[in-house]
Enzyme design. Structure first.
Site, mmCIF file in Angstrom:
data_model
loop_
_atom_site.group_PDB
_atom_site.id
_atom_site.type_symbol
_atom_site.label_atom_id
_atom_site.label_comp_id
_atom_site.label_asym_id
_atom_site.label_seq_id
_atom_site.Cartn_x
_atom_site.Cartn_y
_atom_site.Cartn_z
ATOM 1 N N MET A 157 36.421 51.405 56.363
ATOM 2 C CA MET A 157 37.766 51.597 56.902
ATOM 3 C C MET A 157 38.630 50.463 56.411
ATOM 4 S SD MET A 157 37.095 52.547 60.836
ATOM 5 C CE MET A 157 38.639 53.360 61.178
ATOM 6 N N CYS A 158 39.868 50.782 56.100
ATOM 7 C CA CYS A 158 40.731 49.740 55.565
ATOM 8 C C CYS A 158 42.160 50.042 55.968
ATOM 9 C CB CYS A 158 40.587 49.694 54.047
ATOM 10 S SG CYS A 158 41.522 48.396 53.261
ATOM 11 N N LEU A 159 42.481 49.839 57.230
ATOM 12 C CA LEU A 159 43.868 50.075 57.635
ATOM 13 C C LEU A 159 44.239 49.186 58.798
ATOM 14 C CD1 LEU A 159 44.352 53.363 59.632
ATOM 15 C CD2 LEU A 159 42.172 52.239 59.361
#
Lengths: 161, 488
Positions: free
Chosen positions: A97-99
Site C-alpha cells: 500500500m502506498c497512499l
C-alpha cells in the site's frame, strides 16, 4: 529511540485495539507486527457468520507492518499477506500500500501506527479509487461496482477464509 | 489594649490571606499598621498588541511586568477604615489614571463589604481585571496600546522571561518519542507553537541536514499546513525553519552552517546564469548580490521558501529591468564579463572562464572542458547508479520503496525504472499498463533499494547505461580470450 517508541505504541495498541483487529507481537522481532484484520461489516470484505456457527466465515486478512530503522522519521511499511481485491492494495505477492500518510513525503513523525490501522480499516469500507495502486480495480469500482463487488467477495471466499 | 487586639486580628486575617497567596510578603514591623505586598502576574487572555513609538511594528506581548500591590492596614481596618492600597508597575506601563482607578476600586469594594475583610476579594478582582489588561486596549480605537520606546527593552524582556519560565515549568507530550517531557527540555516552534522535545528535534533535523534533505526542515506536526486556510498553511507548512531558530533548539553550529550552505548551493545551482570558479581545486561561486555569502548564520532569521517562488529581490529586479533589455542581442556585453570567485578571489571572464583578459579581448564560450579521469569515473558512477528526474535532471538513488518517485527538488513524479514523467493525479497507471512492457507490474521491483544492485533491469537511459556496461565487459572478455588463445 525507535525501539522504545514501538514498544510504547504497542502498549497503546493493546490498551485500545481498534475493533476487529488483533496484533501478534513477537518480542524478539518488534519491528515486524503481524496484524489480523477482519473485513469491516459494512464492507464487501466481510462474510457474515452463518447462524449455526458463531464464527465468521471469512474476511480474515493478515497484514504485516514493518518499521524501518529510521522509524518514526520514516513511515511504517504495510503489506497485505492475504490476497485482496482492492484498488489501493497492489495485486501481486507483496500486497503493498502506498497512499496517504504511508507515503514518505506525507508521513510526519507524530503519526502513529493506530492511525495507519484506522486508515486501512477506513479504506476497506471506502476504497479510494482516485489514488489507486491498481487502476483496473479502481476502474471496476467506479464504473462497474456490481462486478467489483462480486470479484471482491469471491476473493474473500477464496483467500481470506 | 484595644489597638493591639485590633492589630492581632488584622494579622490573623493577613496570615489567612498569605495561605491563599504564598507569594505575599508581610511586614509586621509596625504592629499598629501591618503592611503587605504582593506581585500579581499580568497575563492577558490574548496577547496584547503594543507599539513602541516612534516604531510602527506591532508586538504581541503574552506577559507584562507584574502589578505590585502594597497594602497598609492602618488602625481601624476593617471596620472603620479601608486599607491603604498603592499599585505600581516597573516600568510604569499602565497610565496613572488606570492605577488610581484600580486603587479606588479597593475603597468601593470595602464599602460594598460593609467593613468586612475584603483583601482576598480585591486581589482576585485585580487578577481578573489583568486578563483584559485592565481595559487599556479597549480605550484606544484600534486596540493597539502605544508606549514610549524607552520601555521596549524592559517589557520585551519580561515577556520573554515569563514566557520561558512558564514554558519550562510546564509538561508536554512529545509527539515523536511519545514521552511526557518538562518544558525545559522542549522547544516550541516559533511560527506555529507546536512543542517537541529537544533530543527528537535534534535527531530529525540533524539527519535531514546530513542527508542534504534541507526541504524537510519544517515543523513535524501533522497539523501544520492542514488547516485548510491557504494563507495560514503557507505560513506554517511551506516554510523552513530559520537558521536562528535551529540554533536555539539547539543544533550544532556546523550543522546549521551546512544547512544554510546547502540551501544556498541549491538555489545557485538552479540558476542557469550562475558561474563557478574555473580553478579545479576551488570551484567556488562567483561573488553576487543575489546569493550573498553567509558569514553569521545566527543572524539569519528568515526561513526562506524561495524554492517555489521568485525571491523578493528577483521580483524587484524584474520590475526594475529596463523594458528595452529584451531588445538587446543575446550574449553578455564585454564589459559585463568580469567576475570574481568568492572563495579564492580569482578574477575571471564568465564567458571563456579564463583569467581576466580585460574588456577589449574577444573571447568565445569555452570548449567543453576535458574531464579528468577522476571526474569521468564519478560521472560514470552517477550514470550507472542513479535515475534522474525528467524535469530538473537531478540524479536520484532509491534507498527503498516502490518505483513511483517524487523528486525531492522539484516535486515531479517519475518512474525509477525508465525515468518517465508520471501524472501526479494517477502515477500508478504507468505500472499497470501492459503496453509499457518495461515497467508493467514492476512497481515494487527493487523495493530494497538499488545501491549496487545489478539485478534490476532498467529501461530508458539506465538501460542504455546497463547495456553499454555489459558490452564493454563483453568486448574486454573477448579480447582477453583472444589474447589467451595461442595463435598458430
Amino acid at each position: 529511540m525507535s525501539t522504545k517508541r514501538i514498544m510504547k505504541e504497542y502498549g497503546e495498541c493493546v490498551a485500545d485495539t481498534p475493533e476487529g483487529m488483533k496484533i501478534n507481537f513477537d518480542e524478539n522481532k518488534i519491528t515486524k507486527w503481524e496484524v489480523l484484520l477482519d473485513g469491516p461489516d459494512q464492507s464487501v470484505y466481510a462474510l457474515p457468520e452463518v447462524l449455526s456457527v458463531s464464527v465468521r466465515q471469512g474476511g480474515h486478512f493478515k497484514l504485516e507492518i514493518s518499521f524501518p530503522p529510521e522509524y518514526p522519521f520514516k513511515p511504517p511499511v504495510v503489506s497485505f499477506k492475504t490476497k485482496i481485491y482492492h484498488p489501493n492494495v497492489s495485486n501481486d505477492d507483496k500486497g503493498s500500500m502506498c497512499l496517504g500518510l504511508l507515503r514518505a513525503e506525507e508521513w510526519k513523525p507524530p503519526n502513529k501506527v493506530v492511525a495507519v490501522l484506522r486508515l486501512i480499516q477506513t479504506l476497506l469500507i471506502e476504497p479510494n479509487p482516485d489514488d489507486a495502486i491498481e487502476p483496473s480495480i479502481a476502474n471496476d469500482y467506479k464504473e462497474n461496482y456490481k462486478e467489483f463487488e462480486k470479484t471482491a467477495k469471491e476473493w474473500v471466499k477464496r483467500y481470506a477464509k | 489594649m484595644a489597638t493591639a487586639g485590633g492589630a492581632a486580628y488584622v494579622t490573623r486575617g493577613e496570615r489567612n490571606i498569605k495561605s491563599i497567596y504564598p507569594e505575599l510578603t508581610l511586614d509586621l514591623r509596625n504592629p499598629a499598621a501591618p503592611a503587605a505586598s504582593i506581585e500579581l502576574l499580568t497575563a492577558p487572555a490574548r496577547p496584547l498588541p503594543v507599539v513602541f513609538e516612534p516604531e510602527e511594528a506591532v508586538q504581541r506581548l503574552s506577559y507584562l511586568p507584574p502589578l505590585l500591590l502594597d497594602i497598609v492596614l492602618a488602625e481601624g481596618y476593617p471596620t472603620k477604615r479601608p486599607p491603604i492600597l498603592i499599585i505600581s508597575t516597573t516600568p510604569q506601563w499602565l497610565p496613572d489614571a488606570v492605577l488610581r482607578k484600580l486603587e479606588k476600586e479597593g475603597e468601593t469594594l470595602w464599602e460594598e463589604y460593609g467593613g468586612m475583610q475584603m483583601l482576598f476579594a480585591y486581589i482576585s478582582y485585580l487578577q481578573e481585571a489583568s486578563e483584559s489588561v485592565f481595559g487599556i486596549a479597549n480605550q484606544v480605537t484600534d486596540g493597539i496600546v502605544r508606549l514610549p520606546m524607552s520601555m521596549k527593552d524592559a517589557l520585551v524582556h519580561v515577556d520573554k522571561k515569563l514566557n520561558k519560565d512558564i514554558f519550562e515549568k510546564g509538561t508536554f507530550d512529545c509527539g515523536i518519542c511519545l514521552e511526557p517531557k518538562k518544558g525545559a527540555v522542549c522547544h516550541r516552534m516559533q511560527r506555529c507553537n507546536h512543542v517537541f522535545c529537544v533530543p527528537c528535534l535534534q535527531d530529525f533535523y540533524s539527519n535531514c541536514v546530513k542527508e542534504g534533505d534541507v526541504n524537510s526542515v519544517k515543523c513535524l506536526s501533522p497539523d501544520c499546513g492542514k488547516s485548510g486556510d491557504a494563507n495560514v498553511d503557507r505560513r506554517t507548512q511551506e516554510r523552513l525553519i530559520s537558521p536562528k531558530e535551529l540554533l536555539q533548539i539547539p543544533l550544532p553550529l556546523e550543522t546549521v552552517q551546512r544547512f544554510v550552505n546547502i540551501k544556498r548551493k541549491k538555489k545557485m545551482e538552479a540558476d542557469p546564469s550562475m558561474v563557478f570558479c574555473p580553478r579545479m581545486w576551488c570551484q567556488g561561486a562567483i561573488r553576487s548580490e543575489r546569493y550573498p555569502k553567509v558569514t553569521d548564520v545566527s543572524r539569519l532569521d528568515e526561513s526562506d521558501d524561495e524554492y517555489d517562488e521568485p525571491s523578493k529581490q528577483e521580483q524587484v529586479e524584474k520590475k526594475d529591468a529596463d523594458p528595452d533589455s529584451n531588445a538587446k542581442p543575446p550574449g553578455t556585453p564585454h564589459t559585463d564579463r568580469l567576475v570574481i570567485c568568492e572563495d579564492c578571489n580569482l578574477a575571471f571572464c564568465k564567458v571563456c572562464l579564463k583569467a581576466w583578459h580585460g574588456d577589449f579581448i574577444r573571447c568565445k564560450d569555452r570548449e567543453r572542458r576535458e574531464l579528468t579521469e577522476e571526474e569521468e569515473a564519478s560521472l560514470r558512477y552517477i550514470l550507472m547508479n542513479t535515475s534522474s528526474c525528467p524535469t530538473c535532471n537531478v540524479p536520484c538513488q532509491k534507498a527503498y520503496g516502490c518505483n513511483h518517485m517524487k523528486c525531492f527538488q522539484c516535486k515531479s513524479h517519475f518512474c525509477y525504472l525508465c525515468g518517465a514523467w508520471l501524472d501526479p493525479g494517477n502515477p500508478y497507471k504507468h505500472f499497470n499498463d501492459p503496453k509499457k512492457k518495461t515497467c508493467y507490474q514492476r512497481l515494487m521491483d527493487g523495493a530494497e533499494g538499488d545501491m549496487m544492485n545489478g539485478e534490476i533491469q532498467f529501461a530508458g537511459r539506465r538501460a542504455a547505461e546497463q547495456q553499454a556496461d555489459f558490452w564493454e565487459r563483453e568486448v574486454f572478455r573477448m579480447q582477453m580470450e583472444e589474447f589467451d588463445t595461442p595463435t598458430s
